[in-house]
Scaffold this motif. Structure first.
Motif, PDB file in Angstrom:
ATOM      1  N   LEU A 120       1.074  -1.489  -0.004  1.00 28.73           N
ATOM      2  CA  LEU A 120       0.183   0.324  -0.266  1.00 28.73           C
ATOM      3  C   LEU A 120       0.903   1.278   0.193  1.00 28.73           C
ATOM      4  CD1 LEU A 120      -2.378  -1.461   2.325  1.00 28.73           C
ATOM      5  CD2 LEU A 120      -2.681  -1.428  -0.182  1.00 28.73           C
ATOM      6  N   ALA A 121       0.013   2.256  -0.158  1.00 33.30           N
ATOM      7  CA  ALA A 121       0.747   3.504   0.070  1.00 33.30           C
ATOM      8  C   ALA A 121       0.645   4.860   0.876  1.00 33.30           C
ATOM      9  CB  ALA A 121       0.667   4.322  -1.680  1.00 33.30           C
ATOM     10  N   LYS A 122       1.653   6.232   1.384  1.00 30.13           N
ATOM     11  CA  LYS A 122       0.523   6.646   2.276  1.00 30.13           C
ATOM     12  C   LYS A 122       0.251   7.712   1.594  1.00 30.13           C
ATOM     13  CE  LYS A 122       4.778   6.507   4.507  1.00 30.13           C
ATOM     14  NZ  LYS A 122       5.768   6.209   5.717  1.00 30.13           N
ATOM     15  N   SER A 123      -0.343   8.597   1.997  1.00 30.09           N
ATOM     16  CA  SER A 123      -0.461   9.836   1.181  1.00 30.09           C
ATOM     17  C   SER A 123       0.266  10.895   1.723  1.00 30.09           C
ATOM     18  CB  SER A 123      -2.064  10.403   1.281  1.00 30.09           C
ATOM     19  OG  SER A 123      -3.086   9.800   1.055  1.00 30.09           O
ATOM     20  N   VAL A 124       0.772  11.735   0.317  1.00 31.93           N
ATOM     21  CA  VAL A 124       2.071  12.782   0.771  1.00 31.93           C
ATOM     22  C   VAL A 124       1.503  14.139  -0.341  1.00 31.93           C
ATOM     23  CG1 VAL A 124       4.057  11.479   1.571  1.00 31.93           C
ATOM     24  CG2 VAL A 124       3.836  12.265  -0.926  1.00 31.93           C
ATOM     25  N   GLY A 125       2.279  15.120   0.894  1.00 32.89           N
ATOM     26  CA  GLY A 125       0.971  16.542  -0.060  1.00 32.89           C
ATOM     27  C   GLY A 125       2.172  16.674  -0.981  1.00 32.89           C
ATOM     28  N   ALA A 126       3.223  16.501  -1.884  1.00 32.14           N
ATOM     29  CA  ALA A 126       4.063  16.609  -2.523  1.00 32.14           C
ATOM     30  C   ALA A 126       5.053  15.474  -3.373  1.00 32.14           C
ATOM     31  CB  ALA A 126       4.625  17.946  -2.659  1.00 32.14           C
ATOM     32  N   ILE A 127       5.265  15.638  -4.410  1.00 31.74           N
ATOM     33  CA  ILE A 127       6.025  14.212  -5.295  1.00 31.74           C
ATOM     34  C   ILE A 127       7.272  14.432  -4.423  1.00 31.74           C
ATOM     35  CG2 ILE A 127       7.243  13.503  -7.077  1.00 31.74           C
ATOM     36  CD1 ILE A 127       4.878  14.824  -8.589  1.00 31.74           C
ATOM     37  N   PRO A 128       7.800  13.625  -3.613  1.00 32.90           N
ATOM     38  CA  PRO A 128       9.379  13.367  -2.683  1.00 32.90           C
ATOM     39  C   PRO A 128       9.935  12.983  -4.040  1.00 32.90           C
ATOM     40  CG  PRO A 128       8.168  11.583  -2.688  1.00 32.90           C
ATOM     41  CD  PRO A 128       7.028  12.489  -3.643  1.00 32.90           C
ATOM     42  N   GLU A 129      11.313  13.793  -3.425  1.00 36.20           N
ATOM     43  CA  GLU A 129      12.663  13.208  -4.333  1.00 36.20           C
ATOM     44  C   GLU A 129      13.588  11.840  -3.427  1.00 36.20           C
ATOM     45  OE1 GLU A 129      14.309  16.694  -5.510  1.00 36.20           O
ATOM     46  OE2 GLU A 129      12.190  17.801  -6.317  1.00 36.20           O
ATOM     47  N   GLY A 130      14.109  11.726  -4.502  1.00 37.20           N
ATOM     48  CA  GLY A 130      15.176  10.425  -3.978  1.00 37.20           C
ATOM     49  C   GLY A 130      14.853   9.125  -4.486  1.00 37.20           C
ATOM     50  N   ARG A 131      15.620   8.120  -4.135  1.00 38.59           N
ATOM     51  CA  ARG A 131      16.074   6.781  -4.698  1.00 38.59           C
ATOM     52  C   ARG A 131      14.406   6.720  -5.560  1.00 38.59           C
ATOM     53  NH1 ARG A 131      19.362   4.431  -6.459  1.00 38.59           N
ATOM     54  NH2 ARG A 131      19.157   2.644  -6.113  1.00 38.59           N
ATOM     55  N   LEU A 132      14.355   6.756  -5.559  1.00 40.30           N
ATOM     56  CA  LEU A 132      12.674   6.246  -5.697  1.00 40.30           C
ATOM     57  C   LEU A 132      11.910   6.150  -7.514  1.00 40.30           C
ATOM     58  CD1 LEU A 132      10.870   9.618  -3.861  1.00 40.30           C
ATOM     59  CD2 LEU A 132      10.793   7.059  -2.687  1.00 40.30           C
ATOM     60  N   SER A 133      11.257   5.409  -8.305  1.00 39.03           N
ATOM     61  CA  SER A 133      10.465   5.611  -9.085  1.00 39.03           C
ATOM     62  C   SER A 133       8.870   6.136  -9.111  1.00 39.03           C
ATOM     63  CB  SER A 133      10.555   3.965  -9.600  1.00 39.03           C
ATOM     64  OG  SER A 133       9.982   4.105 -10.782  1.00 39.03           O
ATOM     65  N   TYR A 134       8.751   6.568 -10.251  1.00 34.75           N
ATOM     66  CA  TYR A 134       7.300   7.312 -10.478  1.00 34.75           C
ATOM     67  C   TYR A 134       6.776   6.542 -11.103  1.00 34.75           C
ATOM     68  CZ  TYR A 134      10.025  10.747  -7.844  1.00 34.75           C
ATOM     69  OH  TYR A 134      11.462  11.557  -7.077  1.00 34.75           O
ATOM     70  N   GLU A 135       5.520   6.622 -11.014  1.00 35.53           N
ATOM     71  CA  GLU A 135       4.478   5.713 -11.704  1.00 35.53           C
ATOM     72  C   GLU A 135       2.594   6.764 -11.738  1.00 35.53           C
ATOM     73  OE1 GLU A 135       3.939   1.763 -10.649  1.00 35.53           O
ATOM     74  OE2 GLU A 135       5.485   1.461 -10.663  1.00 35.53           O
ATOM     75  N   PRO A 136       2.337   6.523 -13.031  1.00 37.37           N
ATOM     76  CA  PRO A 136       1.054   6.860 -13.050  1.00 37.37           C
ATOM     77  C   PRO A 136      -0.163   6.554 -11.635  1.00 37.37           C
ATOM     78  CG  PRO A 136       1.384   6.752 -14.956  1.00 37.37           C
ATOM     79  CD  PRO A 136       2.360   6.241 -13.795  1.00 37.37           C
ATOM     80  N   LYS A 137      -1.171   6.899 -10.696  1.00 35.81           N
ATOM     81  CA  LYS A 137      -1.663   6.169 -10.326  1.00 35.81           C
ATOM     82  C   LYS A 137      -2.676   6.134 -11.116  1.00 35.81           C
ATOM     83  CE  LYS A 137      -3.822   6.701  -5.509  1.00 35.81           C
ATOM     84  NZ  LYS A 137      -5.114   5.846  -6.288  1.00 35.81           N
ATOM     85  N   TRP A 138      -3.164   4.525 -10.917  1.00 38.60           N
ATOM     86  CA  TRP A 138      -4.428   3.901 -12.286  1.00 38.60           C
ATOM     87  C   TRP A 138      -5.494   4.191 -10.822  1.00 38.60           C
ATOM     88  CZ3 TRP A 138      -4.320   3.343 -17.528  1.00 38.60           C
ATOM     89  CH2 TRP A 138      -2.703   3.805 -17.798  1.00 38.60           C
ATOM     90  N   ASP A 139      -6.814   4.633 -12.020  1.00 40.30           N
ATOM     91  CA  ASP A 139      -8.206   4.524 -10.852  1.00 40.30           C
ATOM     92  C   ASP A 139      -8.586   3.519 -11.362  1.00 40.30           C
ATOM     93  OD1 ASP A 139      -9.568   5.334  -9.134  1.00 40.30           O
ATOM     94  OD2 ASP A 139     -10.927   6.537 -10.409  1.00 40.30           O
TER      95      ASP A 139
END
Length: 355
Positions: free
Chosen positions: A13-32
């Motif tokens: 699962l994922a927790k909500s954050v207010g802005a796009i975080p930076e770091g060693r991350l992979s970003y994906e679209p959030k599908w509905d």
């Protein structure tokens, strides 16, 4: 079925954050759509769900597509989505209709409104358990496994560039997606743990208070408030609910709202009288998802306005439960209409799937 990871598995699962975080991350679209973990062992396919109950029988067309496109032995995390009749955006309402107890209707809907599967994580491949490996390794293996996949089975777009993720956040909403997911590249797969991050759209709207449902704890506390917005012709449409209040506040609200209680004969949703005790003003909400639940409501004179936070719309309604912000005694209820809502820039879903 014999796999290194066996069903059922609770999705990570994922927790909500207010802005796009930076770091060693992979970003994906959030599908509905419907979150689903696919288990395949040869001709045996099971479509899991968020609540770990199989959904295989509801999507026969996907079972065949998964056999044609997935490795012969694998466990893959993803989302079942459905493209609306416009052809350029997701339609969650239509997807909900796919969950039906009658086999004949399931078959009909599988032909009329076929679903798609979008993959975004890999738990097992062949006889290897990938769940303990870093996401960067799981993603690379997933890309190799999907090299020859074709519609209606897709691999989600991914990037390690937060600037591009920000562009996706704004562009892809127009195709019916509802934000961005960020995954730690070094993280293992952790079922039922909120170790990813989700960034969702957040907006406010002033809505008319049109009724309430009582809380499950008893008849003297508010369970949820029913929200309305006026259409151009003057009709008050049901757009969603607000439901998160402390118990003390639920009881206070019940007392505060009693002077507004009216009959259905004097209410904009007067037609609901004949369905009292069975349904809400939303035609499809007496649903398969809440079988046996009393969805009746107490009508209120539409004289109060409240400001709510919401993420995005699905048709004429808020896609998710809205959040209470404040009362707006300065607003005339008749001024609360759809024109105040921010419209996302239209974006073709086909471009998202091809990214």
């Amino acid at each position: 079925m014999q796999l290194p990871v066996m069903p059922p598995v609770a999705p990570m699962l994922a927790k909500s954050v207010g802005a796009i975080p930076e770091g060693r991350l992979s970003y994906e679209p959030k599908w509905d759509g419907f979150r689903s973990i696919i288990f395949r062992d040869g001709d045996d396919v099971e479509i899991g769900s968020r609540n770990e109950k199989p959904m295989t029988r509801y999507f026969p067309e996907l079972v065949e597509a998964l056999k044609a496109n997935l490795p012969a032995k694998c466990v893959i995390d993803g989302e079942i989505v459905l493209v609306g009749s416009s052809g350029d955006r997701l339609d969650f309402d239509a997807l909900q209709q796919r969950i039906h107890p009658a086999a004949s209707r399931v078959k009909m809907l599988s032909e009329q409104t076929p679903a798609k599967f979008v993959a975004f994580d890999l738990l097992a491949l062949g006889d290897e358990d990938f769940s303990g490996r870093p996401f960067a390794e799981r993603r690379a293996a997933l890309e190799r496994a999907f090299a020859a996949a074709s519609a209606p089975v897709h691999l989600t777009a991914a990037t390690q560039d937060p600037e591009l993720a920000g562009k996706w956040f704004h562009q892809f909403e127009g195709a019916g997606l509802d934000g961005i997911i960020a995954k730690p590249l070094d993280g293992p797969y952790q079922p039922d743990k909120r170790v990813m991050f989700k960034i969702k759209h957040e907006r406010t709207a002033d809505c008319v208070l049109a009724g309430y449902r009582v809380h499950k704890s008893g008849p003297d506390a508010i369970g949820s408030l029913l929200l309305g917005l006026y259409k151009p012709g003057g009709e008050l449409a049901s757009v969603g609910v607000v439901g998160a209040f402390p118990m003390k506040r639920r009881k206070e609200l019940f007392e505060e709202l009693q002077p507004l209680v009216t009959s259905f004969d004097e209410h904009p949703w007067a037609w609901a009288k004949q369905e009292e005790g069975a349904r809400t003003p939303r035609n499809a909400e007496g649903s398969r998802w809440s079988a046996g639940k009393d969805l009746s409501f107490t009508p209120l004179r539409p004289e109060r306005v409240l400001e709510v936070k919401y993420d995005h719309m699905e048709g004429e309604r808020f896609r998710h439960t809205a959040q209470f912000v404040r009362w707006r005694p300065d607003r005339d209820p008749t001024s609360c209409n759809y024109e105040q809502l921010e419209e996302p820039v239209k974006f073709d879903l086909a471009e998202v799937l091809a990214t």
